[in-house]
Motif scaffolding. Structure first.
Motif, PDB file in Angstrom:
ATOM      1  N   ALA A  33      -1.500  23.916  17.258  1.00 50.83           N
ATOM      2  CA  ALA A  33      -2.473  22.824  17.180  1.00 50.83           C
ATOM      3  C   ALA A  33      -3.572  22.865  18.234  1.00 50.83           C
ATOM      4  O   ALA A  33      -4.665  22.351  17.999  1.00 50.83           O
ATOM      5  N   GLY A  35      -5.018  25.567  19.249  1.00 50.39           N
ATOM      6  CA  GLY A  35      -5.884  26.718  18.997  1.00 50.39           C
ATOM      7  C   GLY A  35      -7.152  26.318  18.246  1.00 50.39           C
ATOM      8  O   GLY A  35      -7.341  25.146  17.894  1.00 50.39           O
ATOM      9  N   GLY A  36      -8.014  27.301  18.015  1.00 50.36           N
ATOM     10  CA  GLY A  36      -9.290  27.020  17.355  1.00 50.36           C
ATOM     11  C   GLY A  36      -9.096  26.425  15.970  1.00 50.36           C
ATOM     12  O   GLY A  36      -9.620  25.340  15.662  1.00 50.36           O
ATOM     13  N   ALA A  55       1.925  20.309  16.263  1.00 46.78           N
ATOM     14  CA  ALA A  55       2.979  21.058  16.967  1.00 46.78           C
ATOM     15  C   ALA A  55       2.320  22.022  17.947  1.00 46.78           C
ATOM     16  O   ALA A  55       1.441  22.795  17.567  1.00 46.78           O
ATOM     17  N   THR A  56       2.760  21.958  19.203  1.00 41.87           N
ATOM     18  CA  THR A  56       2.120  22.776  20.238  1.00 41.87           C
ATOM     19  C   THR A  56       3.143  23.322  21.226  1.00 41.87           C
ATOM     20  O   THR A  56       4.193  22.714  21.434  1.00 41.87           O
ATOM     21  N   GLY A  57       2.802  24.459  21.829  1.00 41.19           N
ATOM     22  CA  GLY A  57       3.604  24.985  22.923  1.00 41.19           C
ATOM     23  C   GLY A  57       3.125  24.453  24.265  1.00 41.19           C
ATOM     24  O   GLY A  57       3.666  24.817  25.301  1.00 41.19           O
ATOM     25  N   ARG A  76       6.630  22.907  19.875  1.00 44.84           N
ATOM     26  CA  ARG A  76       6.865  23.992  18.911  1.00 44.84           C
ATOM     27  C   ARG A  76       8.325  24.084  18.510  1.00 44.84           C
ATOM     28  O   ARG A  76       8.654  24.249  17.338  1.00 44.84           O
ATOM     29  N   VAL A  99       0.400  29.963  12.555  1.00 48.60           N
ATOM     30  CA  VAL A  99       1.291  30.746  13.416  1.00 48.60           C
ATOM     31  C   VAL A  99       2.062  31.828  12.669  1.00 48.60           C
ATOM     32  O   VAL A  99       2.248  32.928  13.173  1.00 48.60           O
ATOM     33  N   MET A 103       8.035  29.857  12.498  1.00 48.52           N
ATOM     34  CA  MET A 103       7.400  28.534  12.455  1.00 48.52           C
ATOM     35  C   MET A 103       6.973  28.194  11.026  1.00 48.52           C
ATOM     36  O   MET A 103       7.235  27.096  10.528  1.00 48.52           O
ATOM     37  N   LEU A 122      -1.163  34.567  12.214  1.00 52.10           N
ATOM     38  CA  LEU A 122      -0.017  35.454  12.487  1.00 52.10           C
ATOM     39  C   LEU A 122       0.304  35.549  13.965  1.00 52.10           C
ATOM     40  O   LEU A 122       0.941  36.502  14.408  1.00 52.10           O
ATOM     41  N   VAL A 123      -0.135  34.565  14.757  1.00 53.48           N
ATOM     42  CA  VAL A 123       0.113  34.663  16.209  1.00 53.48           C
ATOM     43  C   VAL A 123       1.600  34.668  16.537  1.00 53.48           C
ATOM     44  O   VAL A 123       2.014  35.222  17.549  1.00 53.48           O
ATOM     45  N   SER A 147     -10.723  33.418   5.082  1.00 54.60           N
ATOM     46  CA  SER A 147     -12.104  32.957   5.304  1.00 54.60           C
ATOM     47  C   SER A 147     -13.109  34.095   5.139  1.00 54.60           C
ATOM     48  O   SER A 147     -14.305  33.846   5.011  1.00 54.60           O
ATOM     49  N   ALA A 148     -12.629  35.357   5.140  1.00 52.39           N
ATOM     50  CA  ALA A 148     -13.561  36.497   5.152  1.00 52.39           C
ATOM     51  C   ALA A 148     -14.159  36.780   3.777  1.00 52.39           C
ATOM     52  O   ALA A 148     -15.353  36.991   3.651  1.00 52.39           O
ATOM     53  N   MET A 190      -6.234  33.945  25.472  1.00 55.95           N
ATOM     54  CA  MET A 190      -5.914  34.029  24.035  1.00 55.95           C
ATOM     55  C   MET A 190      -4.693  34.920  23.814  1.00 55.95           C
ATOM     56  O   MET A 190      -3.774  34.589  23.072  1.00 55.95           O
TER      57      MET A 190
HETATM   58  N1  LIG Z   1      -7.055  33.801   7.453  1.00 57.32           N
HETATM   59  C1  LIG Z   1      -8.255  33.660   8.033  1.00 57.32           C
HETATM   60  O1  LIG Z   1      -9.305  33.710   7.394  1.00 57.32           O
HETATM   61  C2  LIG Z   1      -8.306  33.403   9.493  1.00 57.32           C
HETATM   62  C3  LIG Z   1      -9.474  32.926  10.110  1.00 57.32           C
HETATM   63  C4  LIG Z   1      -9.435  32.617  11.477  1.00 57.32           C
HETATM   64  C5  LIG Z   1      -8.256  32.829  12.197  1.00 57.32           C
HETATM   65  N2  LIG Z   1      -7.178  33.356  11.566  1.00 57.32           N
HETATM   66  C6  LIG Z   1      -5.908  33.560  12.268  1.00 57.32           C
HETATM   67  O2  LIG Z   1      -5.356  32.271  12.477  1.00 57.32           O
HETATM   68  C7  LIG Z   1      -4.597  32.267  13.694  1.00 57.32           C
HETATM   69  C8  LIG Z   1      -5.115  31.160  14.598  1.00 57.32           C
HETATM   70  O3  LIG Z   1      -6.451  31.464  14.974  1.00 57.32           O
HETATM   71  P1  LIG Z   1      -7.113  30.664  16.192  1.00 57.32           P
HETATM   72  O4  LIG Z   1      -8.522  31.055  16.242  1.00 57.32           O
HETATM   73  O5  LIG Z   1      -6.751  29.215  16.079  1.00 57.32           O
HETATM   74  O6  LIG Z   1      -6.312  31.320  17.426  1.00 57.32           O
HETATM   75  P2  LIG Z   1      -6.124  30.721  18.879  1.00 57.32           P
HETATM   76  O7  LIG Z   1      -7.271  29.860  19.251  1.00 57.32           O
HETATM   77  O8  LIG Z   1      -5.729  31.857  19.738  1.00 57.32           O
HETATM   78  O9  LIG Z   1      -4.883  29.715  18.711  1.00 57.32           O
HETATM   79  C9  LIG Z   1      -3.610  30.123  18.355  1.00 57.32           C
HETATM   80  C10 LIG Z   1      -2.633  29.029  18.803  1.00 57.32           C
HETATM   81  O10 LIG Z   1      -1.340  29.351  18.282  1.00 57.32           O
HETATM   82  C11 LIG Z   1      -0.336  28.958  19.203  1.00 57.32           C
HETATM   83  N3  LIG Z   1       0.442  30.156  19.566  1.00 57.32           N
HETATM   84  C12 LIG Z   1       0.018  31.233  20.246  1.00 57.32           C
HETATM   85  N4  LIG Z   1       1.003  32.142  20.361  1.00 57.32           N
HETATM   86  C13 LIG Z   1       2.059  31.645  19.703  1.00 57.32           C
HETATM   87  C14 LIG Z   1       3.383  32.109  19.468  1.00 57.32           C
HETATM   88  N5  LIG Z   1       3.806  33.290  19.912  1.00 57.32           N
HETATM   89  N6  LIG Z   1       4.216  31.334  18.755  1.00 57.32           N
HETATM   90  C15 LIG Z   1       3.813  30.146  18.277  1.00 57.32           C
HETATM   91  N7  LIG Z   1       2.567  29.632  18.497  1.00 57.32           N
HETATM   92  C16 LIG Z   1       1.711  30.383  19.191  1.00 57.32           C
HETATM   93  C17 LIG Z   1      -1.067  28.368  20.405  1.00 57.32           C
HETATM   94  O11 LIG Z   1      -1.190  26.950  20.167  1.00 57.32           O
HETATM   95  P3  LIG Z   1      -0.145  25.871  20.764  1.00 57.32           P
HETATM   96  O12 LIG Z   1       0.081  26.248  22.196  1.00 57.32           O
HETATM   97  O13 LIG Z   1      -0.831  24.574  20.575  1.00 57.32           O
HETATM   98  O14 LIG Z   1       1.118  26.003  19.968  1.00 57.32           O
HETATM   99  C18 LIG Z   1      -2.453  28.971  20.316  1.00 57.32           C
HETATM  100  O15 LIG Z   1      -3.416  28.164  20.942  1.00 57.32           O
HETATM  101  C19 LIG Z   1      -4.761  33.684  14.285  1.00 57.32           C
HETATM  102  O16 LIG Z   1      -3.647  34.468  13.894  1.00 57.32           O
HETATM  103  C20 LIG Z   1      -6.025  34.193  13.636  1.00 57.32           C
HETATM  104  O17 LIG Z   1      -6.027  35.601  13.564  1.00 57.32           O
HETATM  105  C21 LIG Z   1      -7.178  33.630  10.251  1.00 57.32           C
END
Ligand SMILES: NC(=O)c1ccc[n+]([C@@H]2O[C@H](COP(=O)([O-])OP(=O)(O)OC[C@H]3O[C@@H](n4cnc5c(N)ncnc54)[C@H](OP(=O)(O)O)[C@@H]3O)[C@@H](O)[C@H]2O)c1
Length: 204
Positions: A33, A35-36, A55-57, A76, A99, A103, A122-123, A147-148, A190
């Motif tokens: 939550a 994250g971006g 849900a957040t870490g 989390r 995530v 999760m 997939l983080v 989104s791509a 990140m």
């Molecule tokens: N499908 C698409 O078109 C698309 C577009 C954009 C992004 N994405 C993907 O969506 C995901 C999120 O992007 P984002 O820009 O929000 O990334 P981000 O800003 O890095 O945020 C990811 C958040 O996930 C949580 N997290 C990180 N590591 C984790 C772990 N090991 N286990 C559980 N939670 C974890 C953290 O939040 P908390 O600490 O609050 O839990 C972190 O702030 C990425 O995998 C990105 O590649 C996909």
């Protein structure tokens, strides 16, 4: 300031709406939550009238998450507790998952009958340790978000909503303006899963 994360969050909320999930059906879980994508999903869902469980870490970010629209903030670990079971107690009318992995599997197992779960990230992991019960016994629907390459008609509909009924206040407070020299620190944060707020790069 919304950028790709905003589009991705909006595409996720759009799929919940299109899938018939209504604010009165119950809370929507957002994972990752702070994250971006997650933080923008929280804000959009709140603006659209949904109750949002974030849900957040990062327990220290609970007040921030509430300030952008979360009704409830959980750790989390609370999402995955008991996820070794084939099914879990139903809690969520819908889920915006950023995530993946355990999760996402736990979120699907905790989704109410007929609920919609979106998957964009997939983080946590690229694997999905799951069985078919939530789909065949509860009619849960899992929707992938891309989104791509998503079609222009889809994008137009979603950006239109972001510009009108989903336009929420306080976007500036969710963004840190940085220069190019601030990127390295953002990348490191990140990679450790510790990123808070979005970085807007000022090239001047
Ligand atoms: N499908 C698409 O078109 C698309 C577009 C954009 C992004 N994405 C993907 O969506 C995901 C999120 O992007 P984002 O820009 O929000 O990334 P981000 O800003 O890095 O945020 C990811 C958040 O996930 C949580 N997290 C990180 N590591 C984790 C772990 N090991 N286990 C559980 N939670 C974890 C953290 O939040 P908390 O600490 O609050 O839990 C972190 O702030 C990425 O995998 C990105 O590649 C996909």
């Amino acid at each position: 300031m919304l950028g790709t994360a905003g589009l991705t969050a909006a595409l996720s909320v759009y799929e919940l709406e299109q899938g018939g999930v209504k604010p009165q059906d119950g809370p929507i879980l957002v994972t990752g939550a702070t994250g971006g994508v997650g933080s923008l999903a929280v804000a959009i869902l709140a603006k659209a009238g949904y109750q949002v469980t974030a849900a957040t870490g990062k327990a220290s970010e609970a007040d921030y998450l509430k300030s952008i629209g979360a009704t409830e903030v959980i750790e989390r670990a609370a999402v995955t507790e008991g996820s070794e079971r084939p099914m879990m107690k139903t809690l969520w009318a819908g889920v915006v998952d950023c995530v993946g992995g355990e999760m996402l599997a736990a979120a699907i197992k905790s989704t109410k009958y007929g609920g919609v779960v979106t998957c964009c990230g997939l983080v946590g992991s690229i694997d999905l340790p799951l069985n078919v019960f939530p789909f065949i016994l509860r009619g849960v629907r899992l929707i992938g978000i891309d989104s791509a390459a998503c079609p222009m008609s889809h994008r137009t509909a979603v950006w239109q909503k972001l510009a009108t009924e989903w336009k929420f206040g306080g976007l500036e407070s969710m963004v840190d303006e940085i220069g190019l020299d601030g990127l390295e620190e953002k990348f490191q944060s990140m990679l450790k899963g510790g990123l808070k707020r979005r970085g807007l790069v000022n090239l001047q």
